[in-house]
Design an enzyme around this catalytic site. Structure first.
Site, mmCIF file in Angstrom:
data_model
loop_
_atom_site.group_PDB
_atom_site.id
_atom_site.type_symbol
_atom_site.label_atom_id
_atom_site.label_comp_id
_atom_site.label_asym_id
_atom_site.label_seq_id
_atom_site.Cartn_x
_atom_site.Cartn_y
_atom_site.Cartn_z
ATOM 1 C CG ASP A 94 -1.951 1.212 1.230
ATOM 2 O OD1 ASP A 94 -2.878 0.683 0.464
ATOM 3 O OD2 ASP A 94 -1.620 1.776 2.136
ATOM 4 C CG HIS B 64 -5.482 -2.498 -0.749
ATOM 5 N ND1 HIS B 64 -4.740 -2.395 -2.222
ATOM 6 C CD2 HIS B 64 -5.264 -2.074 0.083
ATOM 7 C CE1 HIS B 64 -3.950 -1.225 -1.059
ATOM 8 N NE2 HIS B 64 -4.475 -1.540 0.468
#
Length: 321
Positions: free
Chosen positions: A100, A300
């Site tokens: 991320d 994610h």
């Protein structure tokens, strides 16, 4: 279990969870996470003959928390990584792995400080080169001017986002993690929200949460954010213009170290970026890209959702360096 150390860097203290001996591997988390997001990787990396060092990024957990927004720009983030490497292994280079926001931090650390970075891997967020414009200019054009919600636009004003997330950190973690995970049904991340709505409005609070994130995991994260707050983590999103101006100085550079990318098929980051020619772009910007895998069905939270598959790829790459 890792050993916790506070590394007193010139600019900020960083907490690090460390295990093993051998070449240094620095693990850099994203939003809203902590060193704990690497809990499934620290042991296997150490067992493979490396020193695993998972940090709390500045603003998080046990690390320093400067108040100023500008203290969270990319220049400071790259500086933290370089200073950490120099502190732990003076005069040597380290291997970086980021997820991320941690991915842009390690990509840019490799680009800007090749004297400190031996190899680099990014999860979720690919490297697509020096930006041509500020990210928030694109957000304004694509979302805000059309009256559409975009989470990073919601994060720009200091106060409202902090208040929403800090009101119930455990609920915030559950809703946000689930909404962009591979387990969430299509449509869980709402596409009909308008500019001005908040992050958590319309998000599902799953009961139970998918097994890859246990109640104990959620409680750990919630406890960290209950103590540290969300201002520092959110400030990272408030530096897009500063980041653009800083990174523009390095136009023409490419990442030349051995590199690796791992993403999730259902990761909205890839949809947001448009995955059509993604691998081609990465190959143009990284001269030694040794792998770019997209994990089927993964969302994610790459290394938390699919620890075994991620570890298999990371360890093969590490051993091949």
């Amino acid at each position: 279990m890792p050993e916790f150390r506070t590394i007193d860097l010139p600019d900020v203290p960083l907490r690090a969870a460390m295990e093993g001996s051998g070449p240094l591997v620095v693990l850099v988390h994203g939003f809203p996470e902590s060193w704990y997001s690497w809990r499934h990787q620290i042991g296997p990396i150490a067992d493979a003959g490396f020193t695993a060092c998972a940090i709390d990024v500045r603003g998080y957990g046990g690390s320093g928390k400067p108040h100023d927004i500008a203290a969270y720009d990319m220049e400071h983030m790259v500086g933290d990584v370089a200073a950490l490497i120099e502190h732990l292994t003076p005069g040597e280079k380290a291997i970086l792995i980021g997820h991320d926001w941690g991915a842009p931090i390690v990509w840019n650390s490799a680009l800007i400080r090749p004297d400190r970075v031996r190899a680099v891997a990014g999860l979720s967020v690919p490297y697509t080169g020096i930006p041509k414009t500020s990210f928030m200019e694109l957000v304004d054009k694509v979302f805000t001017q059309r009256g559409k919600f975009f989470y990073q636009a919601w994060f720009q004003n200091v106060g409202p986002a902090e208040a929403e997330l800090e009101a119930d950190p455990a609920m915030a973690i559950r809703k946000f993690y689930y909404a962009i995970s591979g387990d969430a049904p299509d449509g869980t991340w709402p596409n009909d929200k308008v500019h001005g709505q908040s992050l958590l409005e319309g998000l599902v609070d799953p009961d139970p949460f998918p097994a890859w994130l246990t109640d104990e995991d959620i409680a750990y994260y919630a406890g960290q954010f209950a103590e540290s707050g969300f201002r520092g983590p959110l400030n990272r999103y408030r530096n897009h213009q500063r980041d653009f101006e800083y990174l523009s100085k390095f136009e023409g550079r490419k990442i030349e170290q051995p590199s690796l990318f791992i993403g999730g098929e259902r990761d909205l980051v890839l949809s947001m970026l448009g995955r059509g020619n993604l691998l081609e772009i990465m190959g143009e910007e990284m001269t030694d890209l040794r792998g770019a895998d997209i994990l089927e069905g993964c969302g994610h939270w790459t290394q938390q959702e699919r620890p075994a598959e991620v570890n298999e790829r990371l360890l093969a790459w590490l051993k091949g360096l």
